[in-house]
Each structure stands twice: as structure tokens, then as C-alpha cells.
Design a protein around this motif. Structure first.
Motif, PDB file in Angstrom:
ATOM      1  N   ALA A  87       0.834  -1.205   0.000  1.00 29.54           N
ATOM      2  CA  ALA A  87       0.000   0.000   0.000  1.00 29.54           C
ATOM      3  C   ALA A  87       0.871   1.259   0.000  1.00 29.54           C
ATOM      4  O   ALA A  87       0.514   2.282  -0.607  1.00 29.54           O
ATOM      5  N   LEU A  88       2.007   1.172   0.689  1.00 30.99           N
ATOM      6  CA  LEU A  88       2.923   2.313   0.721  1.00 30.99           C
ATOM      7  C   LEU A  88       3.567   2.528  -0.648  1.00 30.99           C
ATOM      8  O   LEU A  88       3.673   3.666  -1.132  1.00 30.99           O
ATOM      9  N   VAL A  89       3.954   1.426  -1.262  1.00 28.83           N
ATOM     10  CA  VAL A  89       4.631   1.502  -2.567  1.00 28.83           C
ATOM     11  C   VAL A  89       3.671   1.989  -3.651  1.00 28.83           C
ATOM     12  O   VAL A  89       4.039   2.810  -4.496  1.00 28.83           O
ATOM     13  N   GLN A  90       2.426   1.514  -3.589  1.00 26.07           N
ATOM     14  CA  GLN A  90       1.488   1.830  -4.675  1.00 26.07           C
ATOM     15  C   GLN A  90       1.167   3.319  -4.777  1.00 26.07           C
ATOM     16  O   GLN A  90       0.773   3.794  -5.829  1.00 26.07           O
ATOM     17  N   GLN A  91       1.361   4.060  -3.675  1.00 17.60           N
ATOM     18  CA  GLN A  91       1.096   5.495  -3.704  1.00 17.60           C
ATOM     19  C   GLN A  91       2.178   6.251  -4.487  1.00 17.60           C
ATOM     20  O   GLN A  91       1.998   7.390  -4.867  1.00 17.60           O
ATOM     21  N   ARG A  92       3.309   5.593  -4.676  1.00 17.31           N
ATOM     22  CA  ARG A  92       4.448   6.267  -5.307  1.00 17.31           C
ATOM     23  C   ARG A  92       4.734   5.772  -6.715  1.00 17.31           C
ATOM     24  O   ARG A  92       5.722   6.169  -7.312  1.00 17.31           O
ATOM     25  N   ILE A  93       3.923   4.887  -7.207  1.00  9.65           N
ATOM     26  CA  ILE A  93       4.226   4.350  -8.542  1.00  9.65           C
ATOM     27  C   ILE A  93       3.043   4.521  -9.488  1.00  9.65           C
ATOM     28  O   ILE A  93       1.897   4.667  -9.060  1.00  9.65           O
ATOM     29  N   VAL A  94       3.376   4.504 -10.760  1.00 12.33           N
ATOM     30  CA  VAL A  94       2.336   4.531 -11.779  1.00 12.33           C
ATOM     31  C   VAL A  94       1.832   3.100 -11.925  1.00 12.33           C
ATOM     32  O   VAL A  94       2.623   2.170 -11.935  1.00 12.33           O
ATOM     33  N   ARG A  95       0.519   2.966 -12.001  1.00 10.94           N
ATOM     34  CA  ARG A  95      -0.003   1.602 -12.033  1.00 10.94           C
ATOM     35  C   ARG A  95      -0.724   1.276 -13.329  1.00 10.94           C
ATOM     36  O   ARG A  95      -1.303   2.135 -13.964  1.00 10.94           O
ATOM     37  N   ASP A  96      -0.651   0.007 -13.658  1.00 13.04           N
ATOM     38  CA  ASP A  96      -1.496  -0.512 -14.735  1.00 13.04           C
ATOM     39  C   ASP A  96      -2.178  -1.762 -14.172  1.00 13.04           C
ATOM     40  O   ASP A  96      -1.768  -2.271 -13.140  1.00 13.04           O
ATOM     41  N   PRO A  97      -3.236  -2.250 -14.840  1.00 15.84           N
ATOM     42  CA  PRO A  97      -3.976  -3.359 -14.214  1.00 15.84           C
ATOM     43  C   PRO A  97      -3.315  -4.729 -14.373  1.00 15.84           C
ATOM     44  O   PRO A  97      -3.766  -5.696 -13.768  1.00 15.84           O
ATOM     45  N   ILE A  98      -2.278  -4.830 -15.188  1.00 16.99           N
ATOM     46  CA  ILE A  98      -1.700  -6.156 -15.441  1.00 16.99           C
ATOM     47  C   ILE A  98      -0.257  -6.255 -14.957  1.00 16.99           C
ATOM     48  O   ILE A  98       0.071  -7.088 -14.106  1.00 16.99           O
ATOM     49  N   PHE A  99       0.596  -5.414 -15.500  1.00 12.74           N
ATOM     50  CA  PHE A  99       2.031  -5.577 -15.263  1.00 12.74           C
ATOM     51  C   PHE A  99       2.394  -5.325 -13.799  1.00 12.74           C
ATOM     52  O   PHE A  99       3.099  -6.135 -13.184  1.00 12.74           O
ATOM     53  N   VAL A 100       1.920  -4.218 -13.242  1.00  9.58           N
ATOM     54  CA  VAL A 100       2.318  -3.851 -11.871  1.00  9.58           C
ATOM     55  C   VAL A 100       1.815  -4.864 -10.824  1.00  9.58           C
ATOM     56  O   VAL A 100       2.609  -5.299  -9.986  1.00  9.58           O
ATOM     57  N   PRO A 101       0.530  -5.270 -10.851  1.00  6.87           N
ATOM     58  CA  PRO A 101       0.120  -6.298  -9.867  1.00  6.87           C
ATOM     59  C   PRO A 101       0.933  -7.580  -9.997  1.00  6.87           C
ATOM     60  O   PRO A 101       1.329  -8.175  -8.990  1.00  6.87           O
ATOM     61  N   GLY A 102       1.212  -7.997 -11.236  1.00 12.51           N
ATOM     62  CA  GLY A 102       1.999  -9.213 -11.452  1.00 12.51           C
ATOM     63  C   GLY A 102       3.402  -9.067 -10.896  1.00 12.51           C
ATOM     64  O   GLY A 102       3.900  -9.950 -10.186  1.00 12.51           O
ATOM     65  N   LEU A 103       4.009  -7.940 -11.193  1.00 14.60           N
ATOM     66  CA  LEU A 103       5.388  -7.709 -10.743  1.00 14.60           C
ATOM     67  C   LEU A 103       5.452  -7.610  -9.220  1.00 14.60           C
ATOM     68  O   LEU A 103       6.333  -8.210  -8.586  1.00 14.60           O
ATOM     69  N   LEU A 104       4.512  -6.854  -8.639  1.00 14.47           N
ATOM     70  CA  LEU A 104       4.518  -6.695  -7.176  1.00 14.47           C
ATOM     71  C   LEU A 104       4.255  -8.040  -6.473  1.00 14.47           C
ATOM     72  O   LEU A 104       4.872  -8.327  -5.443  1.00 14.47           O
ATOM     73  N   ALA A 105       3.366  -8.840  -7.050  1.00 16.96           N
ATOM     74  CA  ALA A 105       3.075 -10.154  -6.438  1.00 16.96           C
ATOM     75  C   ALA A 105       4.309 -11.057  -6.509  1.00 16.96           C
ATOM     76  O   ALA A 105       4.627 -11.743  -5.540  1.00 16.96           O
ATOM     77  N   ALA A 106       5.002 -11.017  -7.652  1.00 19.47           N
ATOM     78  CA  ALA A 106       6.209 -11.846  -7.799  1.00 19.47           C
ATOM     79  C   ALA A 106       7.281 -11.386  -6.808  1.00 19.47           C
ATOM     80  O   ALA A 106       7.909 -12.212  -6.135  1.00 19.47           O
ATOM     81  N   LEU A 107       7.461 -10.071  -6.710  1.00 21.48           N
ATOM     82  CA  LEU A 107       8.451  -9.541  -5.765  1.00 21.48           C
ATOM     83  C   LEU A 107       8.076  -9.897  -4.327  1.00 21.48           C
ATOM     84  O   LEU A 107       8.944 -10.240  -3.512  1.00 21.48           O
ATOM     85  N   SER A 108       6.777  -9.812  -4.031  1.00 18.12           N
ATOM     86  CA  SER A 108       6.308 -10.155  -2.688  1.00 18.12           C
ATOM     87  C   SER A 108       6.652 -11.596  -2.356  1.00 18.12           C
ATOM     88  O   SER A 108       7.100 -11.901  -1.256  1.00 18.12           O
ATOM     89  N   GLN A 109       6.445 -12.473  -3.343  1.00 15.46           N
ATOM     90  CA  GLN A 109       6.740 -13.884  -3.124  1.00 15.46           C
ATOM     91  C   GLN A 109       8.232 -14.083  -2.837  1.00 15.46           C
ATOM     92  O   GLN A 109       8.608 -14.864  -1.958  1.00 15.46           O
ATOM     93  N   VAL A 110       9.062 -13.324  -3.566  1.00 25.42           N
ATOM     94  CA  VAL A 110      10.516 -13.419  -3.375  1.00 25.42           C
ATOM     95  C   VAL A 110      10.905 -12.974  -1.955  1.00 25.42           C
ATOM     96  O   VAL A 110      11.804 -13.539  -1.347  1.00 25.42           O
ATOM     97  N   VAL A 111      10.208 -11.976  -1.431  1.00 21.62           N
ATOM     98  CA  VAL A 111      10.540 -11.459  -0.102  1.00 21.62           C
ATOM     99  C   VAL A 111       9.910 -12.322   1.007  1.00 21.62           C
ATOM    100  O   VAL A 111      10.536 -12.596   2.032  1.00 21.62           O
TER     101      VAL A 111
END
Lengths: 173, 289
Positions: A87-111
């Protein structure tokens, strides 16, 4: 910003957990079933304030912990932190409905995977890291594909789309 | 003179042609070999053209008939595709039915062999949402007589034990779970120890042996020892893959491949009661060497 109600969170998490315990183990081998709760947390946090993102993660994680019946607090803590961060990150980034959720979910899984491994280690579950992280590529791929797909099914739109939905277009002069 | 010829030219030409043809016929009737030779020469000269024409004609005929056949073939193709799809789905169904049949036969066999045992069949309806804990939920609970601590088995061997019960469901801790422990014995050497869940990803088990020189070898069969509070004696656990000494060389640990395929686990049996002191027949691991 249109926010989900807590009831909607719970319904989404219930569906994700049902999928996780009954459907995904039929598809993936034992130990490789991915975490759908993570995807739901990322999706909710993408449209919430950090505080509400954290609460959403806490609710989802707690539900998973209670469902699993082991180490209660493991997922609650993990997903609360995840919800807050997303939620903190999403306020600072440009979002799209496909690429950003996918990328953030993948990064989340890595962390999330090493974080949980560490928590489990502290609480007496000594899994070898190489074995523990073996399903990680499968989980990353699943999160990358599943999160945007779920967002599409639930009708998630970008911030700009939602803001301009009912606004009349008038000339600037 | 010129006027006469011109006047009767058609008749004269006709008569001439008839005469030439007659002479030719009478001549060729006598010198047949030469004519055939001539014909052969002509045939040789024109044969490539003849072949080409014949080929073209044949191909055209084939093409025309192919166009005609095309519609028939298309219909046949569609029909065959439909049949193939039908057969494939039938094959899948058959494989599924065979697998289920095998499982059920195993269950029936198990029940028959364990006549004095009271077994409750159950279906696995869910797994643990956390990948690193190995528990499963079955569709039978306290209403069917399932209680905490009961062993859960399949014809291939031991699955786990019941750790929680609700009226309609029960939670089974699989032997793969990191907190699971099963009292076990190496059937050949009779070395005893405890089988611990290692991790769910590799799906292997750890057999910590009690004795100093246990004589456990790869390939040995491991079964429940009956020393455990929960598992009856003689249930097959798995087969030894490798043996290694522990850090200070005092004890040995064996890695075991479980006899049960936990990825394909669907129907299980809960051991509700069994005569104390008895063990399962050798086919299920007990007393096998």
C-alpha cells in the motif's frame, strides 16, 4: 478512493483459502501448492492506504493461520507487513492493471519466502533453505499470472480510470 | 482444259485421295514391318509429349476425382476426429476408473485381511494451506467414530494419524509433517528407531536409529514397530534409500522413501480399533524380511 469493506476482504480471503486447500493441491505436487492469500493481499493493498493494507494482510494471514492450525501469527505477521509495504509503494508508482500487480506479487513472493523461512527457523522448524526454496520459481510464476487475472475477474481498474468514471469532460477554456 | 479442271476440281481431288488411300492401303498391307518400324520411330519421337499428356490427363483426372472426394473426406475427417475425441475421453475415463478400482480393491483387500480390525474409509477433502505443514482433512469425524490419535492407513502403508476431530471431519497429520514421529523397525535387521517427517518438498522421511550399530542397509523395508502410542505394529512405512552417520558418529540416520504416494492420496482408512498385540499380515510389511 473506493475501498473494499472488511466483509469483502473476508469473502475474498475465504475463496482464496478454499482454492488453496482444495483445488491447488490437486494441480500442484505436494509442497508446491502456491499461496493465493498472498495474491489477494497484494490486490487489496494496491487500492488501500498503508494502514488499511496492513489490516487486510493481518485479516488474511490470521485466517490462513487459523485454517492451518499451526504457528498462529506466522502468516498474520507476514501478510500484515506485506499489505502495509504494498500500500505504501502503490502510492508512489504509476499503475497498470496487469504488469504492476503481477510484478509486485512476484516480488512479494521473493521477499515473503525467506522471511517465513526465518520465522519458522526461529520457532523450531529447521528446514534446509535449498529444499524450502525449491518451489519458489513455481510460486513466483503463479503469483505473476494469478494476481492480474484475479484483478481482472474482480474488476480492478487503474486509479485514473476510477477517478474519471463519472467526471464530465469539459474544454479547458 | 484449264476450265474443265477447275470445273471438276472437287471430284478430281476426291478421286485422287481415294486412289492414294487405296494404293497406300494395298502397299501397307504387304510391307507391314516397315510401317510398324515407321510407327515406332514416330512413337519414339513423340513419346515424351505422349507421356506428358498422359501424365497431365491422369493428374487432371485425379484432381477432378479428388475435388469430388474432398467433400467426402472432410465429412469422414470430422467423423474420425469426433470418434478420436470420444475414444480419448473414454481412455481417460477408463484410466481413472481403473485407478479408482485398484484403490478400492486395495481397500477391500485391506479390510478383508484385517478382519478383526475396524476400519473407517474416508476421503481427503482438503490439505493444509501452508506448504510446509503436512496435514489433510478427511470427510469422516466423530459421528463416524473417528477419534484423535487413530492411525490412518492405505493398502500401500501408513499415512498418518488423526490430530483433530469435528463431528463431520477430522484432521490427519501425515507422516511427512515436520512434527510427525512414528516408532519404526527395520524389518531385516530388527533395528528400531523413530521415523520423522523431513520436509514436504522432497517427500522423504528421516529414520533416526536408536542402536549404536544398527545394520540398516539401503533397500531395507521399514515398518511401524508398535512401540508408538498411535500406530499398530507392522504397517509399512517405506524403503531405506541411504544411511549416514550423525555428526559425532555415535548414531545413524537413514533416509526413507515413503511407500505411500502422497501426491495421489484420495481415499484412506482410519483404524478405529484393532485387537491389541496383533500385527498386520506380512503383505503390509509386518514380519517381512
Amino acid at each position: 478512493m473506493a475501498r473494499f469493506r472488511v466483509g469483502t476482504w473476508i469473502v475474498l480471503y475465504l475463496l482464496a483459502l478454499l482454492m488453496q486447500v482444495a483445488l491447488l493441491p490437486q494441480i500442484f505436487p505436494n509442497g508446491y501448492a502456491p499461496n493465493a492469500v498472498l495474491s489477494v493481499t497484494v490486490l487489496i493493498a494496491l487500492y488501500e492506504t498503508p494502514r488499511r493494507g496492513m489490516w487486510a494482510g493481518l485479516v488474511g494471514g490470521l485466517m490462513q493461520d487459523l485454517w492451518a492450525g499451526r504457528l498462529i501469527g506466522l502468516n498474520a505477521l507476514t501478510f500484515a507487513l506485506l499489505g502495509y509495504t504494498i500500500a505504501l509503494v502503490q502510492q508512489r508508482i504509476v499503475r497498470d492493471p496487469i504488469f504492476v500487480p503481477g510484478l509486485l506479487a512476484a516480488l512479494s513472493q521473493v521477499v515473503v519466502t525467506p522471511f517465513q523461512w526465518l520465522l519458522l527457523y526461529v520457532f523450531g522448524y529447521h528446514f534446509p533453505w535449498l529444499v524450502f526454496s525449491r518451489p519458489l520459481p513455481v510460486w513466483i510464476l503463479f503469483s505473476m499470472l494469478f494476481t492480474p487475472a484475479l484483478g481482472g475477474i474482480l474488476g480492478f481498474r487503474t486509479r485514473i480510470h476510477r477517478r474519471t468514471r463519472y467526471r464530465s469532460v469539459s474544454p479547458p477554456w | 482444259m484449264g476450265g474443265f479442271l477447275y470445273r471438276w476440281r472437287r471430284l478430281l481431288i476426291t478421286v485422287l485421295v481415294v486412289m492414294v488411300v487405296t494404293v497406300s492401303l494395298s502397299l501397307t498391307a504387304r510391307i507391314r514391318g516397315t510401317v510398324i518400324g515407321l510407327s515406332n520411330i514416330i512413337n519414339t519421337v513423340v513419346s515424351p509429349a505422349e507421356s506428358s499428356m498422359a501424365f497431365l490427363g491422369k493428374e487432371t483426372g485425379t484432381a477432378i476425382s479428388s475435388v469430388g472426394d474432398l467433400f467426402t473426406l472432410q465429412q469422414q475427417n470430422q467423423e474420425l476426429k469426433r470418434k478420436l475425441l470420444e475414444y480419448n475421453s473414454m481412455k481417460l475415463e477408463l484410466a481413472e476408473v481403473l485407478a479408482e478400482n485398484g484403490q478400492l480393491r486395495g481397500m477391500v483387500g485391506l479390510k478383508k485381511n484385517l478382519g478383526s480390525w475396524h476400519l473407517q474409509p474416508a476421503i481427503i477433502i482438503a490439505r493444509n494451506p501452508d506448504s510446509w505443514f503436512n496435514t489433510a482433512v478427511i470427510d469422516q469425524g466423530s459421528r463416524s467414530g473417528v477419534q484423535t490419535g487413530m492411525a490412518v492407513i492405505v493398502p500401500q502403508g501408513v499415512v498418518g494419524r488423526v490430530v483433530a476431530v469435528t463431528p463431520n471431519t477430522a484432521t490427519v497429520m501425515l507422516i511427512l509433517d515436520p512434527k510427525s514421529g512414528v516408532g519404526a523397525v527395520d524389518v531385516r535387521s530388527q533395528s528400531t528407531g523413530v521415523v520423522l517427517g523431513q520436509d514436504p518438498v522432497t517427500g522423504l522421511l528421516e529414520f533416526q536409529l536408536f542402536s549404536h550399530k544398527p545394520d540398516v542397509l539401503p533397500g531395507d523395508v521399514v515398518a511401524t514397530s508398535g512401540l508408538s502410542e498411535y500406530y499398530p505394529k507392522g504397517l509399512l512405512v517405506g524403503q531405506v534409500l541411504s544411511v549416514s552417520k550423525n555428526q559425532f558418529g555415535l548414531t545413524e540416520t537413514a533416509i526413507i522413501k515413503p511407500s505411500v504416494d502422497f501426491n495421489r492420496l484420495q481415499t484412506v482408512m482410519v483404524v478405529e480399533s484393532h485387537p491389541s498385540g496383533t500385527s498386520i499380515p506380512p503383505i503390509f510389511g509386518g514380519g517381512q524380511s
